[in-house]
Design a protein around this motif. Structure first.
Motif, PDB file in Angstrom:
ATOM      1  N   MET A  99       0.834  -1.181   0.000  1.00 46.14           N
ATOM      2  CA  MET A  99       0.000   0.000   0.000  1.00 46.14           C
ATOM      3  C   MET A  99       0.876   1.241   0.000  1.00 46.14           C
ATOM      4  O   MET A  99       1.925   1.258   0.611  1.00 46.14           O
ATOM      5  CB  MET A  99      -0.896   0.040   1.230  1.00 46.14           C
ATOM      6  N   ARG A 122      -2.469   6.049   0.907  1.00 50.03           N
ATOM      7  CA  ARG A 122      -3.581   5.156   1.226  1.00 50.03           C
ATOM      8  C   ARG A 122      -3.571   4.790   2.715  1.00 50.03           C
ATOM      9  O   ARG A 122      -4.619   4.732   3.358  1.00 50.03           O
ATOM     10  CB  ARG A 122      -3.459   3.908   0.367  1.00 50.03           C
ATOM     11  N   LEU A 123      -2.429   4.537   3.293  1.00 49.70           N
ATOM     12  CA  LEU A 123      -2.315   4.243   4.724  1.00 49.70           C
ATOM     13  C   LEU A 123      -2.764   5.436   5.574  1.00 49.70           C
ATOM     14  O   LEU A 123      -3.436   5.269   6.595  1.00 49.70           O
ATOM     15  CB  LEU A 123      -0.874   3.860   5.066  1.00 49.70           C
ATOM     16  N   ARG A 137      -4.891   7.748   4.653  1.00 50.58           N
ATOM     17  CA  ARG A 137      -6.345   7.871   4.497  1.00 50.58           C
ATOM     18  C   ARG A 137      -7.052   6.864   5.409  1.00 50.58           C
ATOM     19  O   ARG A 137      -8.029   7.200   6.077  1.00 50.58           O
ATOM     20  CB  ARG A 137      -6.732   7.669   3.037  1.00 50.58           C
ATOM     21  N   ARG A 138      -6.591   5.625   5.472  1.00 52.87           N
ATOM     22  CA  ARG A 138      -7.203   4.602   6.345  1.00 52.87           C
ATOM     23  C   ARG A 138      -7.092   5.001   7.810  1.00 52.87           C
ATOM     24  O   ARG A 138      -8.030   4.826   8.588  1.00 52.87           O
ATOM     25  CB  ARG A 138      -6.520   3.253   6.123  1.00 52.87           C
ATOM     26  N   LEU A 139      -5.945   5.548   8.180  1.00 56.35           N
ATOM     27  CA  LEU A 139      -5.748   5.992   9.565  1.00 56.35           C
ATOM     28  C   LEU A 139      -6.712   7.118   9.916  1.00 56.35           C
ATOM     29  O   LEU A 139      -7.335   7.113  10.987  1.00 56.35           O
ATOM     30  CB  LEU A 139      -4.296   6.436   9.779  1.00 56.35           C
ATOM     31  N   ILE A 149      -9.635   7.775   8.556  1.00 52.51           N
ATOM     32  CA  ILE A 149     -10.997   7.219   8.627  1.00 52.51           C
ATOM     33  C   ILE A 149     -11.196   6.484   9.947  1.00 52.51           C
ATOM     34  O   ILE A 149     -12.213   6.655  10.622  1.00 52.51           O
ATOM     35  CB  ILE A 149     -11.266   6.302   7.415  1.00 52.51           C
ATOM     36  N   ARG A 150     -10.236   5.687  10.341  1.00 56.48           N
ATOM     37  CA  ARG A 150     -10.341   4.965  11.619  1.00 56.48           C
ATOM     38  C   ARG A 150     -10.412   5.934  12.804  1.00 56.48           C
ATOM     39  O   ARG A 150     -11.196   5.734  13.726  1.00 56.48           O
ATOM     40  CB  ARG A 150      -9.163   4.016  11.787  1.00 56.48           C
TER      41      ARG A 150
END
Length: 187
Positions: free
Chosen positions: A1, A5-6, A8-10, A12-13
């Motif tokens: 990844m 992208r990492l 963005r995931r962080l 969101i979480r």
């Protein structure tokens, strides 16, 4: 990844965690009330009671009264008697006396609790000075009634209750209304 992208995931979480924490904060008050009711903790009284019961003349319960001032509360505050003996189902009244020895108007709020905590659900106040804030002018003394009924369904092993009030100075939160004397100027 990829790093983007990492990230963005962080984000969101973290947003989900923030929303969940916010929701949990709102849920705490009803959860606390349910827990207090279910386990009989915190000594919350049963509140206003408007029903009537037959009086159980065969049984007596001793009700003790305590009055405490919170930190920085200077009023003199206490019950007219330390205790009364009541029959469950019978309406009873006790007067509490408050005196403002200061040279300024003050507002107070009394917070009640009942011990033992398992008996709190069986202690019904029909009238109480704790329902409203009390404003006393400098040097004013007031008698404040509390009317209550000890429920006939009080567990048989409870023969002694303690009704305790803590008096808090809430003047800073709600300024008292000072008595004002109006004078008219001559025309």
């Amino acid at each position: 990844m990829t790093e983007e992208r990492l990230t963005r995931r962080l984000v969101i979480r973290l947003c989900v965690v923030v929303v969940a924490m916010f929701g949990f904060g709102f849920a705490l008050v009803p959860i606390y009330d349910v827990m207090c009711e279910a386990f009989g903790i915190n000594g919350k009284t049963a509140g206003v009671y408007e029903g009537q019961q037959a009086v159980d003349e065969q049984r007596q319960v001793r009700v003790q009264f305590l009055a405490t001032n919170a930190a920085d509360m200077v009023w003199e505050f206490g019950p007219q008697a330390d205790e009364v003996v009541v029959h469950p189902g019978d309406s009873t009244q006790m007067l509490f006396v408050a005196y403002n020895p200061t040279d300024k108007p003050m507002t107070a709020q009394a917070i009640p609790s009942v011990a033992p905590s398992k008996a709190a659900a069986y202690f019904h106040k029909t009238e109480c000075f704790c329902f409203t804030q009390q404003v006393l002018q400098p040097g004013e003394r007031i008698e404040m009634p509390v009317r209550f009924i000890v429920d006939r369904d009080l567990p048989a092993d409870v023969r002694h209750l303690t009704l305790a009030y803590t008096l808090f100075d809430v003047t800073a939160r709600k300024p008292p209304v000072a008595q004002v004397t109006l004078t008219r100027a001559a025309p």
